[in-house]
Design a protein around this motif. Structure first.
Motif, PDB file in Angstrom:
ATOM      1  N   SER A  59       0.860  -1.186   0.000  1.00  0.00           N
ATOM      2  CA  SER A  59       0.000   0.000   0.000  1.00  0.00           C
ATOM      3  C   SER A  59       0.892   1.230   0.000  1.00  0.00           C
ATOM      4  O   SER A  59       2.050   1.175   0.431  1.00  0.00           O
ATOM      5  CB  SER A  59      -0.946   0.015   1.207  1.00  0.00           C
ATOM      6  OG  SER A  59      -0.223  -0.043   2.423  1.00  0.00           O
ATOM      7  N   GLN A  76      -1.866   9.368  -8.929  1.00  0.00           N
ATOM      8  CA  GLN A  76      -2.964   8.513  -9.403  1.00  0.00           C
ATOM      9  C   GLN A  76      -2.633   7.831 -10.719  1.00  0.00           C
ATOM     10  O   GLN A  76      -3.124   6.733 -10.991  1.00  0.00           O
ATOM     11  CB  GLN A  76      -4.229   9.355  -9.529  1.00  0.00           C
ATOM     12  CG  GLN A  76      -4.768   9.786  -8.169  1.00  0.00           C
ATOM     13  CD  GLN A  76      -5.750  10.943  -8.235  1.00  0.00           C
ATOM     14  OE1 GLN A  76      -5.904  11.569  -9.281  1.00  0.00           O
ATOM     15  NE2 GLN A  76      -6.405  11.232  -7.116  1.00  0.00           N
ATOM     16  N   ASP A  81      -4.519   3.425  -6.560  1.00  0.00           N
ATOM     17  CA  ASP A  81      -5.069   2.985  -5.279  1.00  0.00           C
ATOM     18  C   ASP A  81      -4.396   3.663  -4.093  1.00  0.00           C
ATOM     19  O   ASP A  81      -4.693   3.347  -2.937  1.00  0.00           O
ATOM     20  CB  ASP A  81      -4.922   1.469  -5.155  1.00  0.00           C
ATOM     21  CG  ASP A  81      -3.459   1.000  -5.238  1.00  0.00           C
ATOM     22  OD1 ASP A  81      -2.616   1.773  -5.757  1.00  0.00           O
ATOM     23  OD2 ASP A  81      -3.162  -0.121  -4.804  1.00  0.00           O
TER      24      ASP A  81
END
Length: 458
Positions: A59, A76, A81
């Motif tokens: 992440s 982006q 994500d």
């Protein structure tokens, strides 16, 4: 090919990458935010995000400045994500990291803190930074031996233990003599990250919340800390245009080495400029002074001759391009096709064995296999409002100095006479002429010269 293509992460541990990208970069003297300046045709932020992804980040959170939609858009594009957090007040690196508190509150094994203006960090270095966390360390700091340590934070150590990181402005004379310096990047064990960050205070010369203080905090709480030492080159940050040029030089050297190691001949490597995504096949030859913009693929055995510029182009096996050729986005050169000197091609496909040898512009066109395009030919593809296509069939022959006014089709095996302006399609195997009939006036030149000489005497 770059290291982000070849490195394969091995750690099964989850990892949150927090990228600090809120700096304006005033020393760049630019309206563009610092992290969006490019190295090898990719933004510095893009390089960092790509390396983190390759290194196994599961992440990503990026901290940006206020009103920086351009930076958010870049994030982006590479990581749709990713979390995006806005740092309204610049109160130090620890404060910047805590701007991503929502991401830090999610359960994760490792946290990496990276910077958007360090484009030379390799994926394997991020993996090296994380490795001690799996062995029980709470904090891992990246360090390097500095040729000139002035301005850098110093690593205060005891044996192989990292005790603290002292910012240059807060360091004593003895501490300033240390050459093992802070490279900025840190890895933190996920289960203690917020505990450490929330204890950082701003009792220092600048009154800021330093991320580096978590080393002493971790040790005070009984945690182990570690160092990951890398080369000074890799932690090269970019704060001005000179440092941007230095980063470009370093990454170009890396890219040249990688393509030569893969079987590509660069006749004069130092004169060839590659993009981060350039793909060159085995036995490709690149002559001096060639520039590859983004999105170029060159297949095996092709030759790119000197002083050519390629962007968004695909060159098939055995083709030849240049010298002094310009291939723009959408150019596709077929197997064994030839693009010669002073030829510009945009959004055009050349079939196998087609020849466009010199002084030609082809835009929004398709050229069939084995067709020959004579010198000085242009496709007139734009009327000021719209773009139109020209279709040239297999084996067609376009005579020199011809203008093909799109939309128009030249049939298979057709001929276009030299000097023609073609406004209507030509069937297969036909001859198209679009020029005035030649007139010859015998003796005209003698009379002209006599008249001109008489006028000159007067």
């Amino acid at each position: 090919m770059t290291s982000t293509d070849t490195f394969k992460p091995s750690s099964p541990r989850s990892c949150l990458a927090i990228v600090l990208a809120a700096g304006e970069g005033t020393r760049m003297k630019s309206a563009k935010p610092k992290v969006l300046h490019q190295v090898a045709n990719r933004s510095m932020l893009g390089h960092v995000l790509a390396a983190l992804t390759t290194a196994g980040a599961t992440s990503t959170a990026v901290v940006i400045g206020p009103d920086r939609e351009d930076v958010a858009k870049e994030v982006q594009k590479d990581r749709p994500d990713a979390w995006i957090f806005v740092q309204k007040d610049r109160l130090g690196t620890a404060h910047a990291v805590l701007t991503a508190r929502e991401a830090l509150e999610q359960p994760v094994d490792d946290v990496i803190v990276a910077f958007g203006d360090t484009p030379l960090i390799l994926p394997e270095t991020f993996a090296k930074l994380r490795a001690p966390l799996a062995e029980g360390a709470a904090v891992v700091a990246m360090g390097f031996e500095a040729k000139d340590p002035t301005g850098y934070g110093r690593f205060i150590t005891s044996g192989d233990q990292l005790l603290a990181i002292r910012e240059h402005k807060d360091a004593s004379e003895a501490e300033r003599a240390i050459t093992l310096c802070n490279g900025g990047l840190m890895a933190i064990r996920g289960d203690v990250a917020l505990t450490l960050l929330d204890r950082v205070e701003n009792t220092n010369v600048k009154g800021e919340y330093y991320l580096t203080d978590i080393v002493e905090i971790a040790r005070h709480l009984g945690h182990r800390t570690a160092i990951a030492v890398v080369s000074e080159e890799e932690v090269h940050g970019v704060n001005d245009r000179a440092q941007l040029a230095a980063a470009e030089r370093i990454i170009q050297e890396r890219l040249r080495h990688e393509v030569m190691a893969s079987g590509v001949t660069l006749v004069a490597p130092e004169t060839v400029f590659l993009s981060h995504d350039t793909r060159l096949g085995q036995d490709v030859v690149v002559e001096p002074h060639v520039v590859f913009g983004p999105g170029v693929v060159v297949e095996a055995g092709a030759v790119i001759h000197s002083f050519s510029h390629l962007e968004g182009a695909h060159i098939a096996a055995g083709a030849g391009v240049g010298p002094f050729a310009r291939l723009r986005p959408g150019a596709s050169v077929g197997p064994r096709a030839k693009v010669g000197n002073f030829v510009e091609i945009k959004n055009t496909e050349l079939g196998a064995g087609a020849k466009v040898s010199h002084l030609t512009y082809l835009g929004d066109a398709s050229v069939g296999a084995e067709a020959n395009i004579g010198a000085g030919t242009i496709t007139c593809n734009y009327d000021g409002f719209g773009k139109y296509r020209t279709e040239i069939g297999e084996g067609a022959f376009i005579g020199s100095n011809s203008s093909l006014v799109a939309p128009v089709t030249i049939g298979k095996g057709a001929f276009v006479g030299s000097g023609s302006v073609i406004t209507e399609s030509i069937p297969a195997d036909a001859l198209g002429l679009g020029r005035g009939r030649q007139t010859v006036k015998e003796g005209w030149a003698i009379a002209f010269r006599e008249k001109a000489q008489a006028a000159k005497r007067k």
